[in-house]
Design a protein around this motif. Sequence first.
Motif, PDB file in Angstrom:
ATOM      1  N   GLU A   4     -11.560   4.658  -5.039  1.00 59.00           N
ATOM      2  CA  GLU A   4     -10.484   3.580  -4.835  1.00 59.00           C
ATOM      3  C   GLU A   4      -9.837   3.998  -3.862  1.00 59.00           C
ATOM      4  O   GLU A   4      -9.632   5.587  -3.298  1.00 59.00           O
ATOM      5  CB  GLU A   4     -10.470   4.036  -6.157  1.00 59.00           C
ATOM      6  CG  GLU A   4     -11.222   2.947  -7.340  1.00 59.00           C
ATOM      7  CD  GLU A   4     -10.912   2.909  -8.663  1.00 59.00           C
ATOM      8  OE1 GLU A   4      -9.144   3.870  -8.466  1.00 59.00           O
ATOM      9  OE2 GLU A   4     -11.143   2.267  -9.534  1.00 59.00           O
ATOM     10  N   THR A   5      -8.738   3.367  -3.621  1.00 63.40           N
ATOM     11  CA  THR A   5      -7.928   3.509  -2.777  1.00 63.40           C
ATOM     12  C   THR A   5      -6.326   4.038  -3.607  1.00 63.40           C
ATOM     13  O   THR A   5      -5.729   2.964  -4.364  1.00 63.40           O
ATOM     14  CB  THR A   5      -8.087   2.796  -1.464  1.00 63.40           C
ATOM     15  OG1 THR A   5      -7.092   1.631  -1.867  1.00 63.40           O
ATOM     16  CG2 THR A   5      -8.932   3.340  -0.415  1.00 63.40           C
ATOM     17  N   LEU A   6      -5.200   4.067  -2.579  1.00 66.46           N
ATOM     18  CA  LEU A   6      -4.081   4.303  -3.839  1.00 66.46           C
ATOM     19  C   LEU A   6      -3.863   2.933  -2.838  1.00 66.46           C
ATOM     20  O   LEU A   6      -4.190   2.353  -2.544  1.00 66.46           O
ATOM     21  CB  LEU A   6      -3.439   5.452  -3.118  1.00 66.46           C
ATOM     22  CG  LEU A   6      -3.433   6.959  -3.204  1.00 66.46           C
ATOM     23  CD1 LEU A   6      -2.189   7.482  -2.681  1.00 66.46           C
ATOM     24  CD2 LEU A   6      -3.309   7.426  -5.071  1.00 66.46           C
TER      25      LEU A   6
ATOM     26  N   GLU B  60      -3.771  -2.198   3.226  1.00 66.29           N
ATOM     27  CA  GLU B  60      -3.176  -2.519   3.989  1.00 66.29           C
ATOM     28  C   GLU B  60      -3.081  -1.844   5.487  1.00 66.29           C
ATOM     29  O   GLU B  60      -2.731  -1.873   6.284  1.00 66.29           O
ATOM     30  CB  GLU B  60      -2.132  -3.564   3.523  1.00 66.29           C
ATOM     31  CG  GLU B  60      -1.002  -4.601   4.324  1.00 66.29           C
ATOM     32  CD  GLU B  60       0.178  -4.256   3.484  1.00 66.29           C
ATOM     33  OE1 GLU B  60       0.458  -5.963   4.409  1.00 66.29           O
ATOM     34  OE2 GLU B  60       0.312  -4.675   2.372  1.00 66.29           O
ATOM     35  N   ILE B  61      -2.031  -0.690   4.787  1.00 66.80           N
ATOM     36  CA  ILE B  61      -1.735   0.533   6.360  1.00 66.80           C
ATOM     37  C   ILE B  61      -3.384   0.986   7.035  1.00 66.80           C
ATOM     38  O   ILE B  61      -3.289   1.055   8.177  1.00 66.80           O
ATOM     39  CB  ILE B  61      -1.435   2.225   5.856  1.00 66.80           C
ATOM     40  CG1 ILE B  61      -0.501   1.341   4.785  1.00 66.80           C
ATOM     41  CG2 ILE B  61      -1.305   2.831   7.277  1.00 66.80           C
ATOM     42  CD1 ILE B  61       0.455   2.408   3.930  1.00 66.80           C
TER      43      ILE B  61
ATOM     44  N   LEU C 179       4.432   4.256  -1.367  1.00 68.23           N
ATOM     45  CA  LEU C 179       3.479   5.214  -0.366  1.00 68.23           C
ATOM     46  C   LEU C 179       3.637   6.237   0.225  1.00 68.23           C
ATOM     47  O   LEU C 179       4.631   5.200   1.070  1.00 68.23           O
ATOM     48  CB  LEU C 179       2.652   3.763  -0.469  1.00 68.23           C
ATOM     49  CG  LEU C 179       0.932   4.234  -0.281  1.00 68.23           C
ATOM     50  CD1 LEU C 179       0.118   5.367  -0.586  1.00 68.23           C
ATOM     51  CD2 LEU C 179       0.741   3.417   0.769  1.00 68.23           C
ATOM     52  N   GLN C 180       3.768   6.521   0.671  1.00 69.49           N
ATOM     53  CA  GLN C 180       3.892   7.949   1.952  1.00 69.49           C
ATOM     54  C   GLN C 180       2.874   8.562   2.404  1.00 69.49           C
ATOM     55  O   GLN C 180       1.500   9.032   2.481  1.00 69.49           O
ATOM     56  CB  GLN C 180       4.741   9.078   1.996  1.00 69.49           C
ATOM     57  CG  GLN C 180       6.255   8.650   0.859  1.00 69.49           C
ATOM     58  CD  GLN C 180       7.006   8.947   0.302  1.00 69.49           C
ATOM     59  OE1 GLN C 180       6.477  10.330   0.283  1.00 69.49           O
ATOM     60  NE2 GLN C 180       8.146   9.260   0.747  1.00 69.49           N
ATOM     61  N   ILE C 181       2.814   8.272   3.245  1.00 75.40           N
ATOM     62  CA  ILE C 181       1.744   8.696   4.630  1.00 75.40           C
ATOM     63  C   ILE C 181       1.847  10.220   5.726  1.00 75.40           C
ATOM     64  O   ILE C 181       3.340  10.256   6.544  1.00 75.40           O
ATOM     65  CB  ILE C 181       1.462   7.250   5.254  1.00 75.40           C
ATOM     66  CG1 ILE C 181       0.940   6.860   5.122  1.00 75.40           C
ATOM     67  CG2 ILE C 181       0.571   8.196   6.664  1.00 75.40           C
ATOM     68  CD1 ILE C 181      -0.437   6.981   4.461  1.00 75.40           C
ATOM     69  N   PHE C 182       1.409  10.816   5.390  1.00 79.44           N
ATOM     70  CA  PHE C 182       2.032  12.615   6.052  1.00 79.44           C
ATOM     71  C   PHE C 182       0.713  12.995   7.010  1.00 79.44           C
ATOM     72  O   PHE C 182      -0.623  12.335   6.794  1.00 79.44           O
ATOM     73  CB  PHE C 182       2.201  13.718   5.245  1.00 79.44           C
ATOM     74  CG  PHE C 182       3.289  13.528   4.419  1.00 79.44           C
ATOM     75  CD1 PHE C 182       4.447  13.784   4.728  1.00 79.44           C
ATOM     76  CD2 PHE C 182       3.096  12.790   3.002  1.00 79.44           C
ATOM     77  CE1 PHE C 182       5.465  13.357   4.222  1.00 79.44           C
ATOM     78  CE2 PHE C 182       4.493  12.427   2.102  1.00 79.44           C
ATOM     79  CZ  PHE C 182       5.455  12.629   3.181  1.00 79.44           C
TER      80      PHE C 182
ATOM     81  N   ASN D  35       2.401  11.332  -8.528  1.00 77.17           N
ATOM     82  CA  ASN D  35       1.472  13.086  -8.383  1.00 77.17           C
ATOM     83  C   ASN D  35       0.041  12.770  -7.879  1.00 77.17           C
ATOM     84  O   ASN D  35      -0.790  13.293  -8.224  1.00 77.17           O
ATOM     85  CB  ASN D  35       1.618  12.779  -9.862  1.00 77.17           C
ATOM     86  CG  ASN D  35       0.480  12.290 -10.434  1.00 77.17           C
ATOM     87  OD1 ASN D  35      -0.239  11.151 -10.923  1.00 77.17           O
ATOM     88  ND2 ASN D  35       0.049  13.186 -11.537  1.00 77.17           N
ATOM     89  N   LYS D  36      -0.304  11.523  -6.976  1.00 79.20           N
ATOM     90  CA  LYS D  36      -1.284  11.233  -7.081  1.00 79.20           C
ATOM     91  C   LYS D  36      -1.523  11.025  -5.424  1.00 79.20           C
ATOM     92  O   LYS D  36      -0.525  10.820  -4.542  1.00 79.20           O
ATOM     93  CB  LYS D  36      -2.688   9.979  -7.198  1.00 79.20           C
ATOM     94  CG  LYS D  36      -2.245   9.396  -8.403  1.00 79.20           C
ATOM     95  CD  LYS D  36      -3.237   8.951  -8.865  1.00 79.20           C
ATOM     96  CE  LYS D  36      -3.595   8.982 -10.352  1.00 79.20           C
ATOM     97  NZ  LYS D  36      -4.406   7.864 -10.772  1.00 79.20           N
ATOM     98  N   VAL D  37      -2.081  11.944  -4.471  1.00 79.56           N
ATOM     99  CA  VAL D  37      -2.562  11.870  -3.042  1.00 79.56           C
ATOM    100  C   VAL D  37      -4.178  11.928  -2.539  1.00 79.56           C
ATOM    101  O   VAL D  37      -4.902  12.167  -3.227  1.00 79.56           O
ATOM    102  CB  VAL D  37      -2.260  13.382  -2.694  1.00 79.56           C
ATOM    103  CG1 VAL D  37      -0.690  13.715  -2.672  1.00 79.56           C
ATOM    104  CG2 VAL D  37      -3.763  14.713  -2.910  1.00 79.56           C
TER     105      VAL D  37
END
Length: 390
Positions: free
Chosen positions: A303-305, A310-311, A340-343, A361-363
């Motif tokens: 699964e995806t967060l 969309e990202i 949702l944040q992207i690094f 708390n999930k990455v």
Amino acid sequence: MSAVSQCARGVASVRHSPRTQHQKPRRLSAKVAHRPELKHGFGACSSRGRFVLAAAEPSRPVAPTAPVQQEAEEEEKADVTEKTGADQTDSETLRLEGWGKCRHSMKANETVTILLTKYNWKGFSAKCHGITGFIPFSKMDPTNLPVEGSKDAVDKLKALLGTYLSVKIVHAEVGAERLIFSQLAVKNESVMKELNPGAVMDGVVTNVTDYGAFVTLKGSDGQISGVTGLVHKSELSWEMVTVTSSVVKPRQEVKVKLLSVDRDSNRISLSIRQCMNDPLTVNLDNMMPAMEDGNIAWQDSGETLPGLDEICSELRAEEGVLLVTPGRQAEVSKVVSQDLQIFMTKEQVFDGFNLVARSGNKVQEVHVATDMSREEMVKALTKTLQRVSK
């Protein structure tokens, strides 16, 4: 000497009739009275055997009759009333003209000059365009004011009386006779022109609210500039913040990053957390790309967060991106943000880059296959996130 001559010299003489044996002698009396009709000398008259000597007064103006005097007094009062009314009209005209100039200066955001006339424990009374207004200490340049509680505070305040300040009019209400000046507004105007997004500055927390903290920035000289910005609650810490006062306190000195500057509305957005290292990013940099940190339990979930699909779809549309593949997921102990944040990790893998998506708390890892440089990849990822956020 004749009787008339004797009277003229102030001497009266009377011939008495023979009196009987038992009659008491009559007593002569003389009374001196002022007679306005006589201009010189004395006059004499007799009443029941008495002579009255009247001494004349020097000539003097005749007093007007009562109606004439009353009419003159009324005319004099009318002249005074007319003159007073004219003075009041002129004064009111000047007052309204002064207020008109003050309101025009406020609307046009003009800098005006005021004269400090007196002070109290809140600030100074001052004159502008002939109108008395007020400038609070809180709106004055603190470098001009004595240190609170200092022994020479009163002397320094007295020394400011009779001096001129360049200020902005921030409030002008004619009906309430309320005119407020601000010296900091003039200083803020020059400071605002020098602010650029991305700059890191020192500041002092001036107020703490439920939705964030207000920070007053310091100038290059280390002095309080008077320019204040807002640090939203989400920008206070990398940790989730529920109570703002648990992170910052009033008068606390902080380092902030300028996120945006709106010079038209004088609004500044600041961030405290972006001046600190992201603890999770540090951990990710250590474990990527090997993913061998024993404290992280990675697993393939299939699964995806939420929001990550969309990202990834938008990122695939960027020129130079060959493939975008969501990877494994893991849970971490620290909850930073539910958004949702992207690094990007610091190391580049052989066929592109590894990204890390974080929510709560999930990455989750995301692999991007591309031949772009790191700088090009950052630009592509930034454009993607901007499109998604609209």
